[in-house]
Design a protein around this motif. Structure first.
Motif, PDB file in Angstrom:
ATOM      1  N   ILE A 160      42.304  42.888  33.784  1.00 37.94           N
ATOM      2  CA  ILE A 160      43.188  43.897  33.180  1.00 37.94           C
ATOM      3  C   ILE A 160      44.381  44.162  34.082  1.00 37.94           C
ATOM      4  O   ILE A 160      45.526  44.247  33.634  1.00 37.94           O
ATOM      5  N   LEU A 161      44.097  44.295  35.384  1.00 42.67           N
ATOM      6  CA  LEU A 161      45.206  44.521  36.319  1.00 42.67           C
ATOM      7  C   LEU A 161      46.153  43.333  36.358  1.00 42.67           C
ATOM      8  O   LEU A 161      47.369  43.483  36.481  1.00 42.67           O
ATOM      9  N   GLY A 162      45.590  42.119  36.245  1.00 46.98           N
ATOM     10  CA  GLY A 162      46.437  40.932  36.226  1.00 46.98           C
ATOM     11  C   GLY A 162      47.344  40.904  34.996  1.00 46.98           C
ATOM     12  O   GLY A 162      48.520  40.546  35.087  1.00 46.98           O
ATOM     13  N   LEU A 163      46.761  41.260  33.877  1.00 39.82           N
ATOM     14  CA  LEU A 163      47.593  41.311  32.655  1.00 39.82           C
ATOM     15  C   LEU A 163      48.691  42.364  32.761  1.00 39.82           C
ATOM     16  O   LEU A 163      49.833  42.143  32.344  1.00 39.82           O
ATOM     17  N   LEU A 186      30.540  41.718  36.947  1.00 44.98           N
ATOM     18  CA  LEU A 186      31.232  41.496  35.691  1.00 44.98           C
ATOM     19  C   LEU A 186      32.284  42.576  35.442  1.00 44.98           C
ATOM     20  O   LEU A 186      33.405  42.308  34.975  1.00 44.98           O
ATOM     21  N   ALA A 187      31.911  43.810  35.799  1.00 46.54           N
ATOM     22  CA  ALA A 187      32.885  44.895  35.617  1.00 46.54           C
ATOM     23  C   ALA A 187      34.083  44.713  36.534  1.00 46.54           C
ATOM     24  O   ALA A 187      35.235  44.987  36.152  1.00 46.54           O
ATOM     25  N   LEU A 188      33.826  44.206  37.756  1.00 48.78           N
ATOM     26  CA  LEU A 188      34.938  43.968  38.692  1.00 48.78           C
ATOM     27  C   LEU A 188      35.871  42.881  38.189  1.00 48.78           C
ATOM     28  O   LEU A 188      37.104  42.983  38.301  1.00 48.78           O
TER      29      LEU A 188
END
Length: 298
Positions: free
Chosen positions: A13-16, A5-7
């Motif tokens: 977040i990186l995608g955003l 889930l953390a991954l």
């Protein structure tokens, strides 16, 4: 499950972040120039939603609208040695965004400097009358001078207009006196032309009336009617024209010399003759003069 889930959260977040770094919006009046690793990549981006590679590409937006650039007033001396102060305005637009970004550091500042130097050059080559009355030709010449270097920068000069020409106060007064003298000359010419035409008309009318005496008499009666208008205290006595002609013919004959009414002067009186003592004669008939008087003895 917690690690997975953390991954997933980190990936979102990186995608955003990547989406925000790669998405660009180009407006209708703009074009986007993309640089990849500092080098121009592809043609300029059209208006709309644009994707670029995050952290790799950089995009610079260029306005392609017509820019109104005022030129500061420039002092100069015309070809006929008149000091003037002239300002103008330049209308231009960017037709090649890549050249406008790559070939020149600040195209607006560059166009402004070229326009100022070109304006000073135009002032030195022109006369004062051209700056005041023949601005269309000067505008075209100024546009060509600015457009020559601007073409290599991807700039298109739409037009150039000279706004105002400031003159010294002494020159303004001289021009005012010149304009006043010109108006006075035109006024006198118009007045002289009117008098000349009126004299021709009067000569023709006099010639016509001289052939018809009745017309001259009617003109005299019309003049009397015009003078004897309403609320006019002028008294007009008509004089027969025939009597005037008779007096004119009589004055042409030589006049007889008039008799002098002064009586003739008396003849001059001769000067008095001095008295002479009678001469004495002797017995023999010889004339003798009287003896001079003797002085008394003491």
């Amino acid at each position: 499950m917690g690690a997975l889930l953390a991954l997933i959260i980190v990936a979102l977040i990186l995608g955003l972040i990547g989406y925000g770094a790669s998405a660009r919006i180009v407006r209708q009046f703009e074009r986007g120039v993309v640089f990849r690793f500092g080098k121009v990549h592809g043609p300029p981006r059209e208006p709309g939603f644009v994707w670029i590679a995050p952290f790799v590409d950089q995009m610079r937006k260029v306005n392609v609208q017509i820019v109104t650039l005022p030129i500061p007033a420039q002092d100069g001396i015309t070809r006929d040695n008149v000091t003037v102060r002239v300002d103008a305005v330049v209308y231009f637009r960017v037709h090649d965004p890549v050249e406008a970004v790559v070939e020149v550091q600040d195209y607006e500042f560059a166009v402004s400097q070229v326009a100022q130097t070109s304006l000073r050059s135009i002032i030195g080559k022109s006369e004062l009358d051209d700056l005041l009355s023949n601005r269309e030709t000067l505008n075209q010449g100024l546009e060509l001078m600015i457009d020559s270097p601007a073409v290599g920068w991807g700039i298109e000069i739409d037009r150039v207009e000279i706004k105002d020409v400031a003159l010294p106060e002494t020159m303004k007064r001289s021009m005012s006196r010149q304009a006043e003298a010109e108006r006075e000359r035109r006024s006198r010419i118009i007045t002289a032309d009117g008098e000349l035409q009126a004299s021709h008309k009067l000569a023709a009318a006099a010639s016509t009336m001289s052939e018809t005496p009745a017309a001259l008499q009617l003109r005299l009666l019309q003049t009397i009617v015009e003078v004897a208008a309403e609320k006019n205290s002028t008294v007009v006595l008509p004089f027969p024209v025939e009597l005037l002609r008779f007096l004119e013919h009589a004055s042409e004959k030589p006049a007889a010399p008039a008799a002098s009414a002064t009586p003739p002067a008396p003849p001059p009186t001769p000067p008095p003759t001095p008295e002479v003592e009678p001469a004495t004669s002797d017995v023999n008939g010889v004339r003798q003069l009287p003896a001079p008087p003797q002085p008394p003895r003491p």
